[in-house]
Scaffold this motif. Sequence first.
Motif, PDB file in Angstrom:
ATOM      1  N   ILE A 139      42.895  26.663  40.101  1.00 54.33           N
ATOM      2  CA  ILE A 139      44.259  26.977  40.806  1.00 54.33           C
ATOM      3  C   ILE A 139      44.189  28.769  41.860  1.00 54.33           C
ATOM      4  CG2 ILE A 139      45.170  26.051  38.959  1.00 54.33           C
ATOM      5  CD1 ILE A 139      45.423  29.369  36.977  1.00 54.33           C
ATOM      6  N   HIS A 140      45.253  28.685  42.292  1.00 52.75           N
ATOM      7  CA  HIS A 140      45.544  29.396  43.251  1.00 52.75           C
ATOM      8  C   HIS A 140      46.479  31.088  42.558  1.00 52.75           C
ATOM      9  CE1 HIS A 140      47.843  31.541  46.508  1.00 52.75           C
ATOM     10  NE2 HIS A 140      48.428  31.419  45.973  1.00 52.75           N
ATOM     11  N   ALA A 141      46.624  30.915  41.499  1.00 55.12           N
ATOM     12  CA  ALA A 141      47.567  31.427  40.096  1.00 55.12           C
ATOM     13  C   ALA A 141      49.068  31.799  40.692  1.00 55.12           C
ATOM     14  CB  ALA A 141      46.458  31.910  39.674  1.00 55.12           C
TER      15      ALA A 141
ATOM     16  N   VAL B  25      47.009  39.597  53.537  1.00 53.80           N
ATOM     17  CA  VAL B  25      46.692  38.467  52.189  1.00 53.80           C
ATOM     18  C   VAL B  25      47.031  37.887  50.988  1.00 53.80           C
ATOM     19  CG1 VAL B  25      44.557  39.667  50.877  1.00 53.80           C
ATOM     20  CG2 VAL B  25      44.197  37.805  51.818  1.00 53.80           C
ATOM     21  N   ASN B  26      46.778  36.815  50.870  1.00 49.12           N
ATOM     22  CA  ASN B  26      46.827  36.618  49.669  1.00 49.12           C
ATOM     23  C   ASN B  26      46.231  35.974  48.734  1.00 49.12           C
ATOM     24  OD1 ASN B  26      49.441  36.254  47.918  1.00 49.12           O
ATOM     25  ND2 ASN B  26      50.148  33.561  48.680  1.00 49.12           N
ATOM     26  N   PRO B  27      46.225  36.475  47.439  1.00 54.16           N
ATOM     27  CA  PRO B  27      47.300  37.344  46.493  1.00 54.16           C
ATOM     28  C   PRO B  27      47.146  38.809  47.873  1.00 54.16           C
ATOM     29  CG  PRO B  27      44.870  36.542  45.587  1.00 54.16           C
ATOM     30  CD  PRO B  27      44.973  36.043  46.198  1.00 54.16           C
TER      31      PRO B  27
ATOM     32  N   CYS C 108      41.148  31.190  40.451  1.00 55.77           N
ATOM     33  CA  CYS C 108      41.273  31.531  41.915  1.00 55.77           C
ATOM     34  C   CYS C 108      40.993  33.043  41.907  1.00 55.77           C
ATOM     35  CB  CYS C 108      41.394  30.792  43.526  1.00 55.77           C
ATOM     36  SG  CYS C 108      40.869  29.434  43.549  1.00 55.77           S
ATOM     37  N   HIS C 109      40.331  33.567  43.250  1.00 58.04           N
ATOM     38  CA  HIS C 109      41.251  35.244  43.688  1.00 58.04           C
ATOM     39  C   HIS C 109      42.218  36.019  43.126  1.00 58.04           C
ATOM     40  CE1 HIS C 109      44.320  33.078  45.353  1.00 58.04           C
ATOM     41  NE2 HIS C 109      43.764  32.611  46.000  1.00 58.04           N
ATOM     42  N   ILE C 110      40.789  36.967  41.755  1.00 58.27           N
ATOM     43  CA  ILE C 110      41.623  37.233  40.724  1.00 58.27           C
ATOM     44  C   ILE C 110      42.343  39.093  41.291  1.00 58.27           C
ATOM     45  CG2 ILE C 110      41.720  38.306  38.812  1.00 58.27           C
ATOM     46  CD1 ILE C 110      42.303  36.246  38.025  1.00 58.27           C
TER      47      ILE C 110
ATOM     48  N   ASP D 259      45.085  23.654  43.882  1.00 58.07           N
ATOM     49  CA  ASP D 259      46.487  23.668  44.320  1.00 58.07           C
ATOM     50  C   ASP D 259      46.400  25.256  45.949  1.00 58.07           C
ATOM     51  OD1 ASP D 259      45.981  25.716  42.749  1.00 58.07           O
ATOM     52  OD2 ASP D 259      47.696  25.629  42.102  1.00 58.07           O
ATOM     53  N   ASP D 260      45.070  24.893  45.554  1.00 52.30           N
ATOM     54  CA  ASP D 260      45.027  26.384  46.723  1.00 52.30           C
ATOM     55  C   ASP D 260      45.507  26.135  48.116  1.00 52.30           C
ATOM     56  OD1 ASP D 260      44.436  29.787  46.285  1.00 52.30           O
ATOM     57  OD2 ASP D 260      43.067  28.474  48.572  1.00 52.30           O
ATOM     58  N   GLY D 261      46.706  26.951  48.232  1.00 50.91           N
ATOM     59  CA  GLY D 261      46.546  27.424  49.519  1.00 50.91           C
ATOM     60  C   GLY D 261      48.052  24.975  50.069  1.00 50.91           C
TER      61      GLY D 261
ATOM     62  N   MET E 270      32.219  29.305  46.381  1.00 50.35           N
ATOM     63  CA  MET E 270      33.490  28.683  45.613  1.00 50.35           C
ATOM     64  C   MET E 270      34.537  28.395  46.151  1.00 50.35           C
ATOM     65  SD  MET E 270      30.786  26.498  44.410  1.00 50.35           S
ATOM     66  CE  MET E 270      32.453  25.144  44.098  1.00 50.35           C
ATOM     67  N   HIS E 271      34.974  29.435  47.730  1.00 48.22           N
ATOM     68  CA  HIS E 271      36.302  29.353  47.832  1.00 48.22           C
ATOM     69  C   HIS E 271      35.845  29.916  49.953  1.00 48.22           C
ATOM     70  CE1 HIS E 271      40.949  30.609  47.104  1.00 48.22           C
ATOM     71  NE2 HIS E 271      40.534  29.822  48.593  1.00 48.22           N
ATOM     72  N   VAL E 272      36.862  28.564  50.228  1.00 45.78           N
ATOM     73  CA  VAL E 272      36.703  28.972  51.984  1.00 45.78           C
ATOM     74  C   VAL E 272      37.335  27.642  52.325  1.00 45.78           C
ATOM     75  CG1 VAL E 272      34.693  28.137  53.509  1.00 45.78           C
ATOM     76  CG2 VAL E 272      33.900  29.478  51.805  1.00 45.78           C
TER      77      VAL E 272
HETATM   78 ZN    ZN Z   1      44.749  31.637  46.926  1.00 44.64          ZN
END
Ligand code: ZN
Length: 387
Positions: free
Chosen positions: A136-138, A235-237, A189-191, A109-111, A17-19
Motif C-alpha cells: 500500500i501507498h497509504a 515527493v509523495n509522501p 510503502c515509503h513510511i 494501489d501505488d500511483g 521493492m519500489h521502482v
Molecule cells: Zn507511493
Amino acid sequence: QVHELNGNVIVPGFIDMHVHLRDPGLEYKETIETGTRSAAAGGFTTIACMPNTKPILDNPELMRYIYDTTNKTGSCKVLPYAAITRGERGEELTDMEALKEAGAVGFTDDGVGVQSGGMMRSAMERAKALGLPIVIHAEDESLSGKGCMNEGDVSKRLGLPGIPGVAESVHVARDALLAELTGVHLHVCHISDASAVDVVRWAKGRGIRITAEVTPHHLLLTDEGIDGTDANWKVNPPLRTEKDRLACLEGLLDGTIDMIATDHAPHSEEEKRRAFQVAPFGFVGLETAFPLLYTELVEKAKLLTLQQLVKKMATAPAEVFNLPGGTVAEGGLADLVVVNLEEERVIDPATFASKGRNTPFAGWRAKGWPVLTICDGKVTFDRTNSK
Ligand code: ZN
Ligand code: NCD
Ligand code: ZN
Ligand code: ZN
C-alpha cells in the motif's frame, strides 16, 4: 557476508521493492532499458516495478510485457506488481489469479489509488488466498487533499497547501486492521511519518503480518530544505519534519521498518521545472541510494554498520518477499555488487543512466560507489577499467 576484493567490498546485489519504470507508455520519463541500467549502476540486481504506467499494469499481457522486455533489454531482474484495481482509480478488482499466473509478485494501489475500506478488504481476501502480498501507498486522499508538501511550519511559512502526517498513519492503521482480519501479508510503502511508524510498531506487536519500507530521502531530508520553487524537492509522501525523520531512523534500527526502498520516480526536466504546486511528485533514487546511506548513516552518523545497511537493502527484502538473492541463490548464479567504499564523488544528475535527473541530492558528496554489478552470474555494470 561481506567479502573483500582489491580493497573493495563484495556484498549481495541490492533489491529494491519500489521502482517506477514508466514503461509502457511514459517512455519519455524512463524505459525498462534505462531504468534497469540505472538499477545496475546503483548495485541493484532485482527491482519490483509499480503499475502506474500507461496503460496501468492490470492484466496478464502487461505482466508478460514486463518480463519479455526485461529479457530483451534489461540489466537486472524486474518483478512486476499488478494494480489492485482495473485502470486508474478503478472500481473493479483485477483478476488476481490470472495476474499471479503471469508473474505478478503482489498487488498495489501505488500511483493507482484505492480508497474504500470494503474494496481493500476484498482485495486482501483474494491476495491472501493466492499467497501474495498487498502493497500500500497509504494515503487517505480525503485528508491529503490538494497538498503539495508536508503540512507544518514550513508549508505555513511558504503559504503552500500541506499533506498532514495523519493522511498516512490513518490509512496504515485501517489497512493494518484489515490485514489482521484477513490474514494477508500487508507491506507498507515509503513510511514517512512518526505516527505511521508508531502504528506499524503497534501492529507488529499485535502479531499482524505487516512489513514496511522507508526511502533514503525520508531518512536523510526534511521539509526544511524546501523553498517552494524547486520541484526537485517535491515527493509523495512529502519530506516531513526532523521528528518524523528521526522516527523513521528509529523504526529502521528497531526492526519496525524492515527494508529500504528507493521509490525511484523519474520525471522529465520540463515537468520538474514547473511551479512547485503543479509539478509531479517524485525523485529518482537508484543510483544514489547506497552511496548516500553508506556515507551519511554508516560513515558519518555511525547509526548503522555496513552489514546492517546491506541487510536492509538486500537480505531483508529477499526474506520478506521470498526471493532468491540477498545471497547467492541456492543452485543459482550469483547476484553480487563490488563497492568501493573509499572513492568519493559528487552527485551529478547529468551522469545518471536513468532518464530522470530529478533528485534533491545533486551536489552532495558521497562514498561507496558500485564498481561492478553481477546479476545471475552476468556482469550488468562494470567500471573497473575506468579511472
Ligand atoms: Zn507511493
Ligand atoms: C510516484 C510516481 O511518480 O509515480 N511519485 C512519488 O512521489 N513517489 C508515485 C508514488 O510512489 O506515490
Ligand atoms: Zn508527522
Ligand atoms: Zn511509488
